[in-house]
Design a protein around this motif. Structure first.
Motif, short mmCIF file in Angstrom:
data_model
loop_
_atom_site.label_atom_id
_atom_site.label_comp_id
_atom_site.label_asym_id
_atom_site.label_seq_id
_atom_site.Cartn_x
_atom_site.Cartn_y
_atom_site.Cartn_z
N ALA A 55 -28.98 1.85 -69.51
CA ALA A 55 -30.03 0.81 -68.94
C ALA A 55 -30.32 1.12 -67.40
O ALA A 55 -29.57 1.32 -66.74
CB ALA A 55 -29.30 -0.32 -69.42
N GLY A 56 -31.79 0.64 -67.16
CA GLY A 56 -31.78 0.67 -65.91
C GLY A 56 -32.98 1.78 -65.42
O GLY A 56 -33.34 1.74 -64.57
N LEU A 57 -32.53 2.98 -66.11
CA LEU A 57 -33.20 4.27 -65.68
C LEU A 57 -34.29 4.52 -66.59
O LEU A 57 -34.75 3.96 -67.70
CB LEU A 57 -32.17 5.45 -66.19
N LYS A 61 -38.76 9.68 -66.94
CA LYS A 61 -38.43 10.52 -65.87
C LYS A 61 -37.32 11.18 -66.22
O LYS A 61 -37.10 12.49 -65.74
CB LYS A 61 -38.00 9.55 -64.73
N VAL A 62 -36.28 10.73 -66.70
CA VAL A 62 -34.83 11.43 -66.86
C VAL A 62 -35.31 12.53 -68.15
O VAL A 62 -34.95 13.66 -67.74
CB VAL A 62 -33.96 10.65 -67.73
N ARG A 129 -29.45 11.87 -60.66
CA ARG A 129 -28.00 12.11 -60.62
C ARG A 129 -27.46 12.00 -62.16
O ARG A 129 -26.43 12.70 -62.35
CB ARG A 129 -27.30 10.92 -59.72
N ALA A 130 -28.11 10.91 -62.74
CA ALA A 130 -27.74 11.06 -64.38
C ALA A 130 -27.94 12.43 -64.97
O ALA A 130 -27.21 12.97 -65.68
CB ALA A 130 -28.45 9.97 -65.19
N VAL A 131 -29.12 12.99 -64.89
CA VAL A 131 -29.21 14.36 -65.18
C VAL A 131 -28.29 15.64 -64.94
O VAL A 131 -27.92 16.34 -65.58
CB VAL A 131 -30.92 14.79 -65.18
N LYS A 132 -28.08 15.49 -63.41
CA LYS A 132 -27.02 16.47 -62.86
C LYS A 132 -25.76 16.10 -63.66
O LYS A 132 -25.09 17.23 -64.06
CB LYS A 132 -26.83 16.07 -61.51
N ALA A 133 -25.49 14.79 -63.99
CA ALA A 133 -24.03 14.71 -64.84
C ALA A 133 -24.06 15.21 -66.03
O ALA A 133 -23.24 15.81 -66.55
CB ALA A 133 -23.79 13.20 -64.78
N MET A 134 -25.01 14.91 -66.90
CA MET A 134 -25.13 15.34 -68.12
C MET A 134 -25.44 16.88 -68.44
O MET A 134 -24.88 17.38 -69.36
CB MET A 134 -26.46 14.62 -68.61
#
Length: 191
Positions: A55-57, A61-62, A129-134
């Motif tokens: 939520a919030g992303l 874009k992701v 940062r979320a994509v890097k983590a995933m």
């Protein structure tokens, strides 16, 4: 008469097709080397299935970041995670390769892709940062799921990308699960 941009975009898409043939160090569950395109596909799918936990992303874009994160590998291939001892060299090579790959594109399309890649590379936004983590988590998941060679280094997974996967409760939870999967594979391989 066809538009010049249409032809240029098709030329770019044809060059990007090389990602289907860029092989990574991990293997699929049937034992064949995984391609960068397959990794990218499952990274996009991962983002989609965990959307409710993000939520919030900006999910558009992701997904765009997922699609372009390894696009440069179409030129000179993948550098396996275990061989990435000089991240600056990798970054410079990927930037140079991405410039080459996007050369046929019109300025606006080229700038869009380059900006997305730079955002991802620099982990400049919550989405990046979320994509890097995933990206790290999907890689570990594939390592655990793959029918890898007997000398595959599962212990590498336990430290891989840890600085990226602690950034969000979802990624920490997934990390615990994939680390348990890694330990299980390590125990099986010892037998």
């Amino acid at each position: 008469m066809f538009k010049t941009t249409t032809k240029a975009r098709l030329d770019f898409l044809q060059a990007a097709e090389a990602l289907k043939n860029v092989l990574r160090s991990g293997h699929t569950s049937t034992g064949r080397p995984e391609s960068t395109a397959e990794h990218t596909w499952r990274l996009c799918l991962m983002a989609l299935v965990f959307e409710d936990d993000l939520a919030g992303l900006d999910m558009l874009k992701v997904l765009k970041l997922c699609i372009v994160h390894d696009l440069a590998e179409a030129i000179n291939g993948d550098i396996p995670a275990v061989a990435q001892v000089a991240p600056v060299f990798k970054r410079e090579r990927e930037q140079r390769d991405l410039l080459q790959l996007t050369e046929p594109l019109d300025a606006a399309s080229r700038q869009t892709i380059l900006s997305l890649w730079k955002e991802y590379d620099g982990a400049a936004t919550p989405e990046a940062r979320a994509v890097k983590a995933m990206d790290k988590l999907e890689t570990i998941l594939q390592h655990n799921q793959g029918d890898n060679p007997s000398d595959f280094d599962y212990a590498f997974n336990l430290g891989y990308g840890r600085q990226h996967t602690a950034s969000h409760p979802l990624f920490a939870e997934i990390r615990e699960l994939v680390d348990a999967g890694t330990r299980s594979r390590m125990n099986i391989e010892r037998l």
